[in-house]
Design an enzyme around this catalytic site. Structure first.
Site, short mmCIF file in Angstrom:
data_model
loop_
_atom_site.label_atom_id
_atom_site.label_comp_id
_atom_site.label_asym_id
_atom_site.label_seq_id
_atom_site.Cartn_x
_atom_site.Cartn_y
_atom_site.Cartn_z
CG HIS A 185 0.10 -9.43 -2.61
ND1 HIS A 185 0.19 -8.12 -2.99
CD2 HIS A 185 -0.89 -9.48 -1.69
CE1 HIS A 185 -0.69 -7.40 -2.32
NE2 HIS A 185 -1.36 -8.21 -1.53
CG HIS A 221 -1.94 -1.09 1.19
ND1 HIS A 221 -2.82 -1.33 2.24
CD2 HIS A 221 -2.22 -2.04 0.26
CE1 HIS A 221 -3.59 -2.37 1.93
NE2 HIS A 221 -3.22 -2.83 0.75
CG HIS A 280 -7.55 -3.26 -2.08
ND1 HIS A 280 -7.03 -2.22 -1.33
CD2 HIS A 280 -6.84 -4.36 -1.74
CE1 HIS A 280 -6.06 -2.68 -0.57
NE2 HIS A 280 -5.92 -3.98 -0.79
CG ASP A 335 -3.13 -5.06 -3.04
OD1 ASP A 335 -2.82 -4.13 -2.29
OD2 ASP A 335 -3.91 -5.98 -2.70
#
Length: 279
Positions: free
Chosen positions: A261, A74, A234, A238
């Site tokens: 991720h 973030h 969101h 990321d």
């Protein structure tokens, strides 16, 4: 030449780590030309680049000389979204604070102290050929393009989320402004059914309804949402933080679907290994 900026003056924020549950204070300071973004934890300097990214559940971790910092995505997204390429980030604990679950508190702090231009130059670097990484039906791909565009898709087994797509093509002239209003406010999210499993794995010890939006199979438990497609936005937040480990954004159409991720990091590594036009 790739342009470079830093923050004008230092700022500090503090809060709780999403996974560790520990309190942490963070101070972000200006950094010289060509220093990049880097973390200072204890006696270790950890560069925010693809050479030190490690596989990590539900967050991005950087590890160097035996020392790691995690949940960096973030802040890295906020810095890059606001055009900050050089910054020193000092941490009192090994995990960045989750704050409200979005990048907005970081963006607001950056905007308050201001930006200092260090080198004028190109902002996005042309991509010479397509790059794709995939795992099952999840993928991230980049296709050479004249302008930068992101398209992200998600699909979750809840009517509250379901399948969502979001496409975003900011202009160079208003990238930071659009990032601050259209991407940064989107908060991290989860399904209530996943919470016990994550906690059993030693994760989300600091998670709460104050720093994440949570849904069951039918509805959101803690509305209202900031966007109708907040989960999808969101995930794009990321992705920008994770691929900013390259130190630049490729001028390309970047598409992602159901990516993690880990897949974001694999994609950044794949881009780094491809021949990119000289910076």
């Amino acid at each position: 030449m790739l342009y470079q900026q830093t923050i004008a003056t230092p700022f500090s924020l503090s809060g709780i780590g999403l996974h560790s549950g520990e309190q942490v204070s963070v101070t972000v300071k200006p950094a010289p030309i060509d220093s990049g973004r880097y973390f200072i934890y204890g006696d270790t300097k950890i560069p925010a680049d693809t050479t030190v990214v490690k596989a990590s559940q539900l967050s991005t971790e950087l590890r160097h000389n035996g020392t790691g910092v995690r949940t960096v995505e973030h802040l890295l997204s906020a810095l890059f979204g606001m055009g900050v390429h050089n910054a020193c980030i000092e941490m009192s604990s090994a995990e960045l604070p989750i704050l409200d679950g979005s990048a907005l508190p970081w963006v607001e702090a950056i905007a308050k102290v201001g930006i200092k231009t260090q080198i004028e130059g190109d902002r996005w670097i042309p991509l010479k050929e397509a790059v794709t990484v995939a795992r099952g039906d999840s993928f991230v791909t980049a296709i050479p393009a004249d302008t930068l565009r992101f398209t992200y898709g998600v699909d979750y087994p809840s009517k509250a989320i379901g399948e969502q797509w979001f496409s975003w093509s900011p202009a160079i002239t208003d990238f930071s402004e659009k990032f601050a209003t259209e991407i940064a406010p989107a908060r991290t999210f989860t399904l209530a059914a996943y919470i016990d499993q994550a906690r059993a794995a030693g994760l989300i010890k600091g998670g709460s309804l104050d720093n994440a939006i949570v849904c069951d199979e039918e509805r959101w438990i803690n509305p209202p949402l900031r966007f109708d497609n907040e989960p999808c936005r969101h995930k794009l937040l990321d992705l920008i933080g994770d691929i900013s480990l390259l130190g630049f954004l490729p001028r390309a159409h970047i598409l992602a679907y159901k990516a993690s991720h880990n897949l974001h990091a694999e994609f950044a590594l794949a881009i780094a290994q491809k021949q990119i036009s000289e910076i």
